[in-house]
Write a protein that holds these residues in place. Structure first.
Motif, PDB file in Angstrom:
ATOM      1  N   LEU A   1       0.923  -1.096  -0.199  1.00 13.59           N
ATOM      2  CA  LEU A   1       0.110   0.013   0.177  1.00 13.59           C
ATOM      3  C   LEU A   1       0.784   1.119   0.026  1.00 13.59           C
ATOM      4  O   LEU A   1       0.482   2.272  -0.500  1.00 13.59           O
ATOM      5  CB  LEU A   1      -1.007  -0.064   1.197  1.00 13.59           C
ATOM      6  CG  LEU A   1      -2.098  -1.114   1.133  1.00 13.59           C
ATOM      7  CD1 LEU A   1      -2.886  -1.089   2.618  1.00 13.59           C
ATOM      8  CD2 LEU A   1      -2.911  -0.891   0.111  1.00 13.59           C
ATOM      9  N   LYS A   2       2.064   1.070   0.688  1.00 15.59           N
ATOM     10  CA  LYS A   2       2.872   2.360   0.693  1.00 15.59           C
ATOM     11  C   LYS A   2       3.313   2.586  -0.574  1.00 15.59           C
ATOM     12  O   LYS A   2       3.497   3.958  -1.010  1.00 15.59           O
ATOM     13  CB  LYS A   2       4.119   2.067   1.705  1.00 15.59           C
ATOM     14  CG  LYS A   2       4.697   3.342   1.873  1.00 15.59           C
ATOM     15  CD  LYS A   2       5.746   3.259   3.191  1.00 15.59           C
ATOM     16  CE  LYS A   2       6.360   4.706   3.301  1.00 15.59           C
ATOM     17  NZ  LYS A   2       5.485   5.690   3.986  1.00 15.59           N
TER      18      LYS A   2
ATOM     19  N   ARG B   1       2.089   1.525  -3.748  1.00 15.33           N
ATOM     20  CA  ARG B   1       1.056   1.634  -4.479  1.00 15.33           C
ATOM     21  C   ARG B   1       0.435   2.899  -4.462  1.00 15.33           C
ATOM     22  O   ARG B   1       0.004   3.421  -5.507  1.00 15.33           O
ATOM     23  CB  ARG B   1       0.055   0.481  -4.525  1.00 15.33           C
ATOM     24  CG  ARG B   1      -1.059   0.401  -5.500  1.00 15.33           C
ATOM     25  CD  ARG B   1      -0.267  -0.183  -6.805  1.00 15.33           C
ATOM     26  NE  ARG B   1      -1.535  -0.443  -7.842  1.00 15.33           N
ATOM     27  CZ  ARG B   1      -2.154   0.462  -8.586  1.00 15.33           C
ATOM     28  NH1 ARG B   1      -1.584   1.678  -8.547  1.00 15.33           N
ATOM     29  NH2 ARG B   1      -3.333   0.106  -9.543  1.00 15.33           N
ATOM     30  N   PHE B   2       0.231   3.306  -3.264  1.00  8.65           N
ATOM     31  CA  PHE B   2      -0.843   4.600  -3.203  1.00  8.65           C
ATOM     32  C   PHE B   2      -0.270   5.353  -2.115  1.00  8.65           C
ATOM     33  O   PHE B   2      -0.731   6.396  -1.724  1.00  8.65           O
ATOM     34  CB  PHE B   2      -2.207   3.970  -2.469  1.00  8.65           C
ATOM     35  CG  PHE B   2      -2.899   3.106  -3.550  1.00  8.65           C
ATOM     36  CD1 PHE B   2      -3.369   3.298  -4.465  1.00  8.65           C
ATOM     37  CD2 PHE B   2      -3.005   1.548  -2.963  1.00  8.65           C
ATOM     38  CE1 PHE B   2      -4.083   2.535  -5.402  1.00  8.65           C
ATOM     39  CE2 PHE B   2      -3.823   0.726  -3.656  1.00  8.65           C
ATOM     40  CZ  PHE B   2      -4.440   1.319  -4.940  1.00  8.65           C
ATOM     41  N   HIS B   3       1.239   5.228  -1.853  1.00 11.73           N
ATOM     42  CA  HIS B   3       1.908   6.014  -0.671  1.00 11.73           C
ATOM     43  C   HIS B   3       1.131   6.091   0.473  1.00 11.73           C
ATOM     44  O   HIS B   3       1.002   7.359   0.998  1.00 11.73           O
ATOM     45  CB  HIS B   3       1.731   7.549  -1.617  1.00 11.73           C
ATOM     46  CG  HIS B   3       2.533   7.631  -3.026  1.00 11.73           C
ATOM     47  ND1 HIS B   3       3.606   7.090  -3.176  1.00 11.73           N
ATOM     48  CD2 HIS B   3       1.847   7.815  -4.124  1.00 11.73           C
ATOM     49  CE1 HIS B   3       3.800   7.139  -4.617  1.00 11.73           C
ATOM     50  NE2 HIS B   3       2.793   7.330  -5.141  1.00 11.73           N
ATOM     51  N   PHE B   4       0.637   5.143   1.005  1.00 10.40           N
ATOM     52  CA  PHE B   4      -0.093   5.118   2.292  1.00 10.40           C
ATOM     53  C   PHE B   4       1.169   5.488   3.197  1.00 10.40           C
ATOM     54  O   PHE B   4       2.304   5.260   3.175  1.00 10.40           O
ATOM     55  CB  PHE B   4      -0.674   3.805   2.685  1.00 10.40           C
ATOM     56  CG  PHE B   4      -2.171   3.785   2.106  1.00 10.40           C
ATOM     57  CD1 PHE B   4      -2.530   4.299   0.958  1.00 10.40           C
ATOM     58  CD2 PHE B   4      -2.983   2.842   2.924  1.00 10.40           C
ATOM     59  CE1 PHE B   4      -3.780   4.274   0.431  1.00 10.40           C
ATOM     60  CE2 PHE B   4      -4.229   2.734   2.375  1.00 10.40           C
ATOM     61  CZ  PHE B   4      -4.741   3.286   1.440  1.00 10.40           C
TER      62      PHE B   4
ATOM     63  N   GLN C   1      -3.065   6.567   7.294  1.00  8.34           N
ATOM     64  CA  GLN C   1      -3.770   5.735   6.369  1.00  8.34           C
ATOM     65  C   GLN C   1      -3.816   4.440   6.824  1.00  8.34           C
ATOM     66  O   GLN C   1      -4.757   3.700   6.573  1.00  8.34           O
ATOM     67  CB  GLN C   1      -3.317   5.709   4.819  1.00  8.34           C
ATOM     68  CG  GLN C   1      -3.825   7.133   4.118  1.00  8.34           C
ATOM     69  CD  GLN C   1      -2.877   8.333   4.565  1.00  8.34           C
ATOM     70  OE1 GLN C   1      -1.573   8.399   4.276  1.00  8.34           O
ATOM     71  NE2 GLN C   1      -3.475   9.366   5.038  1.00  8.34           N
TER      72      GLN C   1
ATOM     73  N   SER D   1      -7.814   1.535  -6.992  1.00  7.42           N
ATOM     74  CA  SER D   1      -7.848   3.176  -6.396  1.00  7.42           C
ATOM     75  C   SER D   1      -7.638   2.841  -4.859  1.00  7.42           C
ATOM     76  O   SER D   1      -7.641   1.809  -4.207  1.00  7.42           O
ATOM     77  CB  SER D   1      -9.033   3.673  -6.809  1.00  7.42           C
ATOM     78  OG  SER D   1      -8.994   4.952  -6.226  1.00  7.42           O
ATOM     79  N   PHE D   2      -7.303   4.102  -4.544  1.00 13.84           N
ATOM     80  CA  PHE D   2      -6.985   4.141  -2.945  1.00 13.84           C
ATOM     81  C   PHE D   2      -8.041   3.777  -2.188  1.00 13.84           C
ATOM     82  O   PHE D   2      -7.861   3.426  -0.782  1.00 13.84           O
ATOM     83  CB  PHE D   2      -6.519   5.340  -2.600  1.00 13.84           C
ATOM     84  CG  PHE D   2      -7.700   6.578  -2.560  1.00 13.84           C
ATOM     85  CD1 PHE D   2      -8.279   6.852  -1.320  1.00 13.84           C
ATOM     86  CD2 PHE D   2      -7.910   7.565  -3.581  1.00 13.84           C
ATOM     87  CE1 PHE D   2      -9.299   7.627  -1.279  1.00 13.84           C
ATOM     88  CE2 PHE D   2      -8.982   8.173  -3.449  1.00 13.84           C
ATOM     89  CZ  PHE D   2      -9.637   8.347  -2.539  1.00 13.84           C
ATOM     90  N   TRP D   3      -9.308   3.974  -2.550  1.00 12.71           N
ATOM     91  CA  TRP D   3     -10.351   3.715  -1.510  1.00 12.71           C
ATOM     92  C   TRP D   3     -10.783   2.212  -1.675  1.00 12.71           C
ATOM     93  O   TRP D   3     -11.291   1.526  -0.790  1.00 12.71           O
ATOM     94  CB  TRP D   3     -11.750   4.210  -2.150  1.00 12.71           C
ATOM     95  CG  TRP D   3     -12.101   3.874  -3.412  1.00 12.71           C
ATOM     96  CD1 TRP D   3     -11.829   4.559  -4.655  1.00 12.71           C
ATOM     97  CD2 TRP D   3     -13.100   2.955  -4.174  1.00 12.71           C
ATOM     98  NE1 TRP D   3     -12.486   3.962  -5.855  1.00 12.71           N
ATOM     99  CE2 TRP D   3     -13.312   2.972  -5.353  1.00 12.71           C
ATOM    100  CE3 TRP D   3     -13.866   1.770  -3.201  1.00 12.71           C
ATOM    101  CZ2 TRP D   3     -13.914   1.844  -5.919  1.00 12.71           C
ATOM    102  CZ3 TRP D   3     -14.356   1.044  -3.866  1.00 12.71           C
ATOM    103  CH2 TRP D   3     -14.480   0.831  -5.408  1.00 12.71           C
TER     104      TRP D   3
ATOM    105  N   TYR E   1      -9.941   0.074   1.556  1.00 16.92           N
ATOM    106  CA  TYR E   1     -10.769   0.467   2.588  1.00 16.92           C
ATOM    107  C   TYR E   1     -12.095  -0.596   2.621  1.00 16.92           C
ATOM    108  O   TYR E   1     -12.770  -0.810   3.667  1.00 16.92           O
ATOM    109  CB  TYR E   1     -11.194   1.976   2.818  1.00 16.92           C
ATOM    110  CG  TYR E   1     -10.134   2.800   3.111  1.00 16.92           C
ATOM    111  CD1 TYR E   1      -9.560   2.850   4.161  1.00 16.92           C
ATOM    112  CD2 TYR E   1      -9.688   3.698   1.938  1.00 16.92           C
ATOM    113  CE1 TYR E   1      -8.684   3.908   4.538  1.00 16.92           C
ATOM    114  CE2 TYR E   1      -8.520   4.450   2.198  1.00 16.92           C
ATOM    115  CZ  TYR E   1      -8.131   4.429   3.665  1.00 16.92           C
ATOM    116  OH  TYR E   1      -6.959   5.325   3.862  1.00 16.92           O
TER     117      TYR E   1
END
Length: 444
Positions: free
Chosen positions: A268-269, A271-274, A278, A330-332, A335
């Motif tokens: 996640l870090k 791929r989506f810069h969490f 986050q 997508s980032f959502w 979740y």
């Protein structure tokens, strides 16, 4: 009333301990990356050393868990709980003081040494404690409540991390770990109340000198005899087809779970810069859904469906949510995938409940320790298999673009556990037939 009071104190001890342990999880990835690869969102070194750490811890736990469970059958749950709950404090205290590279490596080494004993011990011993005090027919619900307490601590811990700085996170975690140790020693009664059932590991005093000198070699030999041999473990696994099937499911499902946990945050870090915040948001969603499910849904569904079917339901959704993570576009999406915890949290309590019904009351610690040890062996195999895969597909050297490929493989492993769980058939519990095997001490 005394037993119920003991469970309340056990739940509080477990809550405080898990609160301290879980609240550092969202922050540890950022701390590792900052210490090893400052300013970067992808770091193969961080993935490899995290995987190596988990593999070594798993190897130690594989040896220690059956021993811990067996020792608790002989010396009491409280005496054995004291050790891991106390050892947990020290690695946290290092990062509470400083998170520079040198202190991170000190934490890294001490974490390996302590977690080989601590990893899974508290949960294993808590399960045995509950099995001591809850009738067979209510154990699935009780184990679900125990897991729900853990999920509640997970929510509270990760939510606290969301609003704390990294330094404060480790300081609060250290304080909570110390509080859990003090609370447990002061308030938790031992579940073994018969004087003939336990022998203190640490003698509280000495009687007549001659008698103690004669008994000392025997006591030392009894401690060494508590190490279960491979033959003992195999005999217990062969004692029941249901037990052996549950052990297989436990191994494969733990293989998948550990693989997901070792890979997901780095994925996640990259791929989506969490970051820490986050990660904490994601874990709060997972924890809230899991807590609601274990405290409200599981006590209703377990008697209605049975542990065997509920286990299959949990493993199916476990596989589904892992595959959902792997194809996140997508980032959502992560979740949304976290909401699957409403159902996949059923699997572990159901496995433990199934196992607890296949052994006698004096073998609960041994049985839970063996299942924990099998899960710990998965902790060795999983990072060795999935950490290199994660590092490869998050790097520029990937053979094809699929950042979540390792997590997809983890999902397939969980699907294998689901298929195996379908083969478990409900049979009458045999633990009541094995009460006579209760021999906590050999008498001369």
């Amino acid at each position: 009333m005394g037993k119920l009071s003991g469970l309340r104190h056990l739940f509080m001890t477990l809550f405080l301990h898990n609160f301290a342990s879980f609240m550092v999880i969202p922050a540890i990835t950022d701390v590792t990356m900052a210490a090893l690869c400052p300013g970067r969102d992808e770091c193969s070194l961080a993935i490899y050393i995290s995987g190596f750490q988990q593999a070594i811890i798993g190897l130690g736990s594989f040896v220690m868990m059956p021993l811990v469970g067996n020792l608790s059958d002989k010396h009491g749950r409280k005496a054995l709980l004291t050790v891991p709950i106390t050892l947990t404090i020290f690695p946290l205290a290092i990062l509470a003081y400083s998170r520079t590279r040198s202190f991170f490596y000190a934490y890294y080494i001490l974490k390996i040494l302590t977690a080989m004993f601590c990893e899974g011990s508290v949960h294993c011993l808590s399960l045995a404690y509950v099995a001591d005090n809850v009738p067979e027919g209510r154990r699935a619900s009780a184990f679900g409540i125990l897991s729900g307490i853990g999920s509640c601590a997970f929510v509270c811990g990760t939510l606290s991390t969301r609003f704390l700085s990294t330094a404060s996170t480790f300081q609060v975690s250290t304080a909570m770990a110390m509080l859990s140790a003090v609370y447990m020693r002061v308030f938790l009664p031992d579940s073994i109340i018969n004087d003939n059932l336990s022998t203190p590991i640490i003698s509280e005093g000495k009687s007549d000198g001659v008698a103690n000198q004669n008994e000392e070699p025997d006591k030392k030999m009894q401690v060494f005899k508590t190490m279960p041999s491979m033959e003992d473990m195999l005999a217990l696994l062969k004692s029941s087809l249901t037990f052996s099937q549950a052990a297989i499911v436990s191994f494969v499902s733990n293989l998948a779970d550990v693989g997901l946990h070792a890979s997901l945050l780095y994925y996640l870090k990259a791929r989506f810069h969490f970051n820490k915040d986050q990660f904490a948001d994601l874990m709060v969603i997972t924890g809230v859904a899991g807590t609601i499910s274990q405290l409200l849904l599981m006590p209703i569904l377990a008697p209605a469906l049975g542990e065997e079917r509920l286990l299959s339901v949990g493993l199916f959704f476990s596989s589904a949510h892992m595959i959902f993570y792997s194809i996140a576009w997508s980032f959502w999406v992560p979740y949304a995938a976290a909401l699957f915890s409403l159902f996949y949290v059923f699997s572990q309590p159901c496995i433990r409940s199934i196992v607890s019904k296949q052994v006698g009351p004096c073998e609960q610690g041994k049985a839970q320790g063996i299942i924990s040890g099998i899960g710990s062996f998965a902790n060795v195999a999983s990072p060795l298999a999935f950490s290199p895969l994660t590092a490869l597909f998050l790097s520029e050297r990937a053979p094809f673009y699929f950042p979540g490929f390792s997590i997809m493989c983890v999902g397939f492993a969980s699907m294998i556990a689901f298929v195996q769980s379908l083969m478990i058939r409900a049979i009458p519990p045999i633990s009541s037939q094995r009460v006579g095997n209760c021999n906590y001490m050999e008498t001369a």
